[in-house]
Structures are given as C-alpha cells and as structure tokens.
Design an enzyme around this catalytic site. Structure first.
Site, short mmCIF file in Angstrom:
data_model
loop_
_atom_site.label_atom_id
_atom_site.label_comp_id
_atom_site.label_asym_id
_atom_site.label_seq_id
_atom_site.Cartn_x
_atom_site.Cartn_y
_atom_site.Cartn_z
N LYS A 100 0.85 -1.21 0.00
CA LYS A 100 0.00 0.00 0.00
C LYS A 100 0.88 1.26 0.00
O LYS A 100 0.66 2.17 -0.79
CB LYS A 100 -0.90 0.00 1.25
CG LYS A 100 -1.56 1.35 1.52
CD LYS A 100 -2.43 1.33 2.74
CE LYS A 100 -1.75 1.60 4.06
NZ LYS A 100 -1.41 3.01 4.34
N ASN A 101 1.85 1.28 0.92
CA ASN A 101 2.60 2.52 1.10
C ASN A 101 3.63 2.78 0.00
O ASN A 101 4.17 3.88 -0.09
CB ASN A 101 3.26 2.54 2.49
CG ASN A 101 2.21 2.73 3.57
OD1 ASN A 101 1.05 3.04 3.27
ND2 ASN A 101 2.59 2.52 4.82
N ARG B 47 0.29 15.07 13.31
CA ARG B 47 1.12 14.64 12.18
C ARG B 47 1.33 15.83 11.26
O ARG B 47 0.62 16.03 10.28
CB ARG B 47 0.45 13.50 11.41
CG ARG B 47 0.51 12.19 12.15
CD ARG B 47 -0.22 11.11 11.38
NE ARG B 47 0.55 10.57 10.27
CZ ARG B 47 0.06 9.66 9.41
NH1 ARG B 47 -1.16 9.22 9.54
NH2 ARG B 47 0.82 9.20 8.44
N CYS C 206 -5.31 13.47 13.07
CA CYS C 206 -5.09 12.05 12.85
C CYS C 206 -5.23 11.35 14.19
O CYS C 206 -4.82 11.90 15.21
CB CYS C 206 -3.68 11.85 12.29
SG CYS C 206 -3.19 10.13 12.21
N ASP D 121 4.26 0.62 12.11
CA ASP D 121 3.07 0.00 11.54
C ASP D 121 2.89 -1.46 11.99
O ASP D 121 1.90 -2.10 11.63
CB ASP D 121 3.09 0.09 10.01
CG ASP D 121 2.94 1.52 9.52
OD1 ASP D 121 2.49 2.37 10.30
OD2 ASP D 121 3.30 1.79 8.36
N ARG E 276 -8.81 -0.35 4.34
CA ARG E 276 -7.94 0.66 3.74
C ARG E 276 -6.58 0.07 3.39
O ARG E 276 -5.95 0.54 2.44
CB ARG E 276 -7.70 1.81 4.73
CG ARG E 276 -8.95 2.59 5.05
CD ARG E 276 -8.64 3.76 5.90
NE ARG E 276 -7.77 4.69 5.16
CZ ARG E 276 -7.54 5.92 5.53
NH1 ARG E 276 -8.08 6.40 6.62
NH2 ARG E 276 -6.76 6.70 4.81
N1 EPU Z 1 6.77 14.51 10.84
C1 EPU Z 1 6.98 15.84 11.14
N2 EPU Z 1 6.90 16.74 10.13
C2 EPU Z 1 6.59 16.38 8.85
C3 EPU Z 1 6.37 15.02 8.57
C4 EPU Z 1 6.47 14.10 9.59
O1 EPU Z 1 7.26 16.21 12.26
O2 EPU Z 1 6.51 17.25 7.98
C5 EPU Z 1 6.88 13.51 11.92
C6 EPU Z 1 5.61 12.72 12.18
O3 EPU Z 1 4.76 13.40 13.06
C7 EPU Z 1 6.15 11.44 12.77
C8 EPU Z 1 7.44 11.23 11.98
O4 EPU Z 1 7.75 12.50 11.44
O5 EPU Z 1 6.47 11.61 14.11
C9 EPU Z 1 7.40 10.23 10.86
O6 EPU Z 1 6.31 10.51 10.00
P1 EPU Z 1 6.39 10.28 8.44
O7 EPU Z 1 6.28 11.59 7.74
O8 EPU Z 1 7.59 9.46 8.11
O9 EPU Z 1 5.05 9.46 8.16
P2 EPU Z 1 4.23 9.51 6.84
O10 EPU Z 1 5.18 9.59 5.70
O11 EPU Z 1 3.14 10.50 6.92
C10 EPU Z 1 4.24 6.93 6.33
C11 EPU Z 1 3.24 5.83 6.22
C12 EPU Z 1 2.65 5.49 7.57
C13 EPU Z 1 3.79 5.11 8.51
C14 EPU Z 1 4.83 6.22 8.56
C15 EPU Z 1 6.06 5.88 9.38
C16 EPU Z 1 2.31 6.05 4.00
C17 EPU Z 1 1.13 6.33 3.15
N3 EPU Z 1 2.17 6.21 5.30
O12 EPU Z 1 3.54 8.07 6.84
O13 EPU Z 1 1.80 4.36 7.37
O14 EPU Z 1 3.30 4.85 9.79
O15 EPU Z 1 5.28 6.53 7.23
O16 EPU Z 1 6.68 4.75 8.88
O17 EPU Z 1 3.35 5.65 3.50
C18 EPU Z 1 0.00 2.91 7.79
O18 EPU Z 1 0.26 2.33 6.73
O19 EPU Z 1 -0.83 2.43 8.63
C19 EPU Z 1 0.65 4.17 8.09
C20 EPU Z 1 0.19 5.03 8.99
#
Ligand code: EPU
Length: 423
Positions: free
Chosen positions: A22-23, A122, A117, A309, A401
């Site tokens: 998915k991701n 986030r 969220c 995850d 999802r």
């Molecule tokens: N963060 C910030 N600022 C930003 C972006 C992120 O402070 O601009 C923080 C977040 O709050 C968190 C950390 O950075 O503490 C990591 O977040 P990240 O941005 O890496 O998460 P994401 O890219 O939004 C993806 C996956 C998530 C998974 C996370 C961490 C997808 C679609 N989503 O989210 O997947 O938990 O990486 O590995 O790829 C899931 O599949 O259930 C899911 C939530």
C-alpha cells in the site's frame, strides 16, 4: 457497517501470498501526475486507500483503469487542474504527496492541509521545508498551501528532531525529478517504499542515484515518460501474518515477500523464542514445542528499525507472552489507541508516556471491540485468533484501507473468521 467475527483458538497452517505494498503504491500513483504517457502498474493491491488515491487523481486529471488481470493503468488526460480540495484530502492524508508533483509538472500545486489524525499530531512542516529548499514559493490561505515558482533544485535536509519523513521525502523527490538543476536530499527516508518510488521514477526517465541511501542525488530532467512497473510486496502485511503465525504457534509461510525488508520484525519475533526461517522470497514460522512466547522489548524507529506499523500487532503478541515487555513508540508517541481495546480482550497494558508496559497473560477472552485505525484493527484481529470465544471487530472500514482480503487470507490458513455485512 461491516464487522469481522473471529472465534479464537484454531491453529493455522499453510502459505499466504502477500499483496503489493500500500505505502509504495500511494506515492507511485501520485507520481503519475509527472508522467507523459500511460503507466502500467502491476502488483497493486485492491484497497480502499488505492481507490481513494485514484479518486483524488481523477479530480486532478489522471485517469485510472483496472485491467481484468489486476494491472492498473494510469494516464494524465488533463494537465490543467492543480488543486486537491479538503473534502478529498481529509479522507486520506497520503494524498498530500500530490503537492510536489502538481507544482513540478503544472507550475502550481494547491493542496489542503490534511488535518488531524487518530495517532497524534502529524505535521507536514518538513514536506514544506524541503519543497521550499528546491525553489517553491509557499502561500498559506484558508487551510490550503499553494506552491509556485520554478523548481530549481538545491540541497535539502529532510530530517526533523526524530529522523526523516517518508512521505516528505517522496514529495521532494518527485518534484526534484523535473528541477532545472541538481538536488541533494540529505537525511532521506530509507524506507523500501521510497526506494521503490525512486526506481519507478528512473524507469520513467528520471535520474536519481544513491537510491536506498540517506543521501539521494537527483539530476532534473525535462520530461518523464510512461513505463511498466511492479510494486514491491507489502512488508507490513507480511509482518502482520507472521505475528499471527507466532501468536497461534502455527506453521505458516508468507510468500512473495522481500525478506530483507523484514529483518527488524524477524529479529524481534525470534527474540520472543519464535522459530522463524527465511528463504529467497518467503518467511516461515515453525511451531515450537511449548507454544508459549517470551516477553521481548521493542522500540519503533524509522527503517531499518522496527516499524511503527507493526507496533500494535506486536503488542497483541506480547499480551499473551510469558513475562513483561516494554513497547516504546518513537515514531508516533501517541499511537496507542489499540491498547484500550486490547485490554477489553483481557490484555494487561499500562501506558507510560511513549511506552506501553505489557504483562503477558493466558486469560484472553473474546469481546466486541472497535478499530481506531488500520494497524489497530489488525492487532484486534490477531488477538481474536487467540482469545477464547468470539471477538467482533467493528469499524472494519479501517482494515479495508490497507489489508487486501484479510479475512479470506486468514480463513484459508484455517482461522474461524468471517465478515458480517450490515446495512
Ligand atoms: N513529521 C513531522 N513533520 C513532517 C512530517 C512528519 O514532524 O513534515 C513527523 C511525524 O509526526 C512522525 C514522523 O515524522 O512523528 C514520521 O512521520 P512520516 O512523515 O515518516 O510518516 P508519513 O510519511 O506520513 C508513512 C506511512 C505510515 C507510517 C509512517 C512511518 C504512507 C502512506 N504512510 O507516513 O503508514 O506509519 O510513514 O513509517 O506511506 C500505515 O500504513 O498504517 C501508516 C500510517
């Protein structure tokens, strides 16, 4: 609303084929905004989030078509839309990754801030910092962010106080492929889904090097062309089934996986005493004589650390382990909504800030429970497999999802599990 009903206590056995990730799929779908000509994607899972992203992309002028064999064809038909509205973005945070491609390909990108969220704050500040570093002029208004100006390229530091950001890296990488110059992304996310995105973009004519490292180098090109691409297997789905196999002390093999994407998970499962073997494209749990796992601590970290995850699923495993384990959540310190529901099934869990202390017990009994997010629902399904009696997991739309046919896959392995359709 559908429910998943599980009657616990059955041993599982057999092979389960893992679906496409998915991701990895979601950012690749967003990247099709950048591409001229058709893109044919293989191994794309049938998931609500994939449908949701296709719906948003349709709004942005990208048509999608599922072939009978499951391949997903994407093609830009209208290059004029540049705005992803709140009504669509709020249904799926990941759609924020359309921002970089819209800006880079269409000159302007306007995307609603995604909003709250269930597992805490986030933010998207690092996405914006990175995009600004390669030339974006930012304008905030009415809950939207608009990017304009030429994509220049430059040096970007993707890290925050905790490490990198997965989708933030994806946003910057995608925009940088069409930059006028070089981009260097330091502290890039190391997740395999980012490497898959980069390889996909290169197959479309992008020039990204050092893929898989923390320093990505991107030489901007004028255009990207269509390609055929097969999405990597879903390491989180694989980790979920493996955890279920260990919980039920069953001989289960997850197939069509990339075992090296799951080293941290296998390491922690082995730390519980599980007997886990790895092959070229499979991982197998072999039942142990006692069937009882030992408590093992785990800390979630960005890749290659233990994935957030799989934290909820591992907590379910620890709920029936011998001893006390400490689960520390370093990626989303508030991501513990599942703990209270697991307690309803008999688990003994205490929260201490970003840690959960889990005291294993044999006294797990089925009950009606509610899923709060995707991985939380997976942990409840796993608990249902071992809890005595019947567990009904509500709000199943969360699980749809991100898990393709989860109840069918578990049923084929021998679980007593069914979907109850309502309404
Ligand atoms: N963060 C910030 N600022 C930003 C972006 C992120 O402070 O601009 C923080 C977040 O709050 C968190 C950390 O950075 O503490 C990591 O977040 P990240 O941005 O890496 O998460 P994401 O890219 O939004 C993806 C996956 C998530 C998974 C996370 C961490 C997808 C679609 N989503 O989210 O997947 O938990 O990486 O590995 O790829 C899931 O599949 O259930 C899911 C939530």
């Amino acid at each position: 609303m559908d429910r998943i009903r599980i009657k616990g206590g059955r041993e599982l056995g057999g092979d389960v084929r893992i679906s496409g990730s998915k991701n990895a799929t979601l950012p690749i779908l967003a990247a099709t905004i950048l591409v001229d000509g058709p893109v044919l994607l293989r191994n794309v899972p049938y998931l609500k989030d994939v449908e949701g992203m296709c719906r948003i992309l349709k709004h942005l002028g990208v048509e999608s078509h599922r072939h009978a064999n499951g391949d997903l064809e994407m093609e830009v038909k209208d290059k004029t839309p540049y705005k992803a509205p709140y009504d669509l973005v709020r249904t799926m945070r990941a759609s924020f990754v359309t921002l970089g491609p819209l800006w880079a390909r269409r000159g302007v990108g306007e995307v609603s801030y995604p909003g709250g969220c269930v597992f805490g704050h986030r933010p998207v500040d690092l996405h914006l910092k990175g995009l600004e570093a390669i030339g974006a002029v930012l304008n905030h208004h009415d809950g939207y962010i608009t990017l304009s100006g030429p994509v220049r390229g430059g040096t970007v530091f993707m890290g925050g106080p905790f490490g990198s950001t997965v989708l933030g890296t994806a946003n910057v990488v995608m925009a940088a492929t069409l930059a006028k110059g070089m981009t260097y992304i330091e502290c890039a996310a190391l997740e395999p889904e980012i490497a898959d995105l980069c390889h996909f973009l290169n197959a479309c004519g992008a020039k990204i090097s050092s893929i898989g490292s923390h320093l990505l180098e991107i030489e901007g090109v004028d255009t990207l062309h269509g390609c055929e691409w097969s999405v990597i297997p879903d390491r989180i789905e694989a980790g979920t089934f493996l955890t279920g196999a260990v919980m039920t002390n069953s001989d289960v093999r997850v197939t069509d996986v990339e075992p090296h994407h799951l080293l941290a998970v296998v390491d922690r499962l082995r730390a519980t005493g599980a007997n886990v073997e790895m092959g070229d494209d499979w991982i197998r749990n072999i039942p142990t004589a006692t069937g009882r796992v030992q408590a093992a601590d785990v800390t979630t970290l960005p890749y290659p650390g233990f994935p957030t995850d799989i934290q909820a699923q591992f907590m379910a495993l620890m709920a029936k382990a011998e001893g006390v384990s400490v689960i520390t959540e370093k990626v989303y310190p508030e991501r513990f909504m599942h703990a209270a529901e697991l307690v309803r099934l008999g688990a003994r869990i205490r929260r201490e800030g970003a840690c959960a202390i889990v005291e294993g017990t044999d006294n797990l009994a089925g009950a009606p429970v509610m899923a709060s997010d995707l991985r939380a629902s997976a942990s409840l399904v796993l608990m249902g497999l071992v809890a005595e009696g019947q567990t009904d997991v509500g709000r199943v739309y969360h699980i749809d999802r991100g898990y393709e046919l989860i109840e069918q896959k578990f049923r084929r392995l021998g679980a007593d599990i069914e979907r109850i359709r309502e309404g």
